[in-house]
Design an enzyme around this catalytic site. Sequence first.
Site: not given
Length: 255
Positions: A61, A109
């Site tokens: 992120a 992910e």
Amino acid sequence: MTVHLEVADGVGTLRLDRPPMNALDVATQDRLRELAEEVTRREDVRAVVIHGGEKVFAAGADIKEMQAMDHAAMVLRARALQDSFTAVARIPKPVVAAVTGYALGGGCELALCADIRVAGENAKLGQPEILLGLIPGAGGTQRLARLVGPSRAKDLIFTGRQVRADEALAIGLVDRVVPAAEVYEQAHAWAARLAKGPAIALRAAKECVDAGLETDIETGLAIERNWFAGLFATEDRETGMRSFVEEGPGKAVFR
């Protein structure tokens, strides 16, 4: 745009493009969802490759962006974050992640949302959120445990450690390890081969496996049974069986 869609020979490539590390900021997350929905709709896309480029898949992120969010802001954003990745996981076509370099946090992910993961020898994967005082928030606690088992998932999530390609292969986190320069080529070849297959049967197979993992075996068998019978109404089934009888296995050309 931080994610591009390129379509050729029935294969749609979702290419991350946010140098230098393909950090998955809000705009990139939203773009991933938008393009996942597009390839789901498009009939000329029959298989999908997710690629971050030659040097890095996605290093996680955008921490600077996330640091500015308080609790209230993340309550509002967390569902959209998960929905972006779920849109990729629910593409009803074969999806392969072509992983080079770092695939950490959200990058890992995202790779978990694919059906198959082809990794370069230089790949490093992990869920380092615990080192930030967090946990994976884009599906990592759920998809990782389903893929490698709860004990191995807890090891990676609790410690935040990175695993190299050879260990990732050994624990089932990736499915194939190849030289870094060949990752995209081999991932695309896998997708291109399936793009020539029976599209509805491939969709059925994916839904049966994925939906079956979320329920008990009796319900899973019912899902399989309904799809199996339903495929007898398709032209691809007629083509496949006729070709098998007349020419032998593996020679059918599906429309």
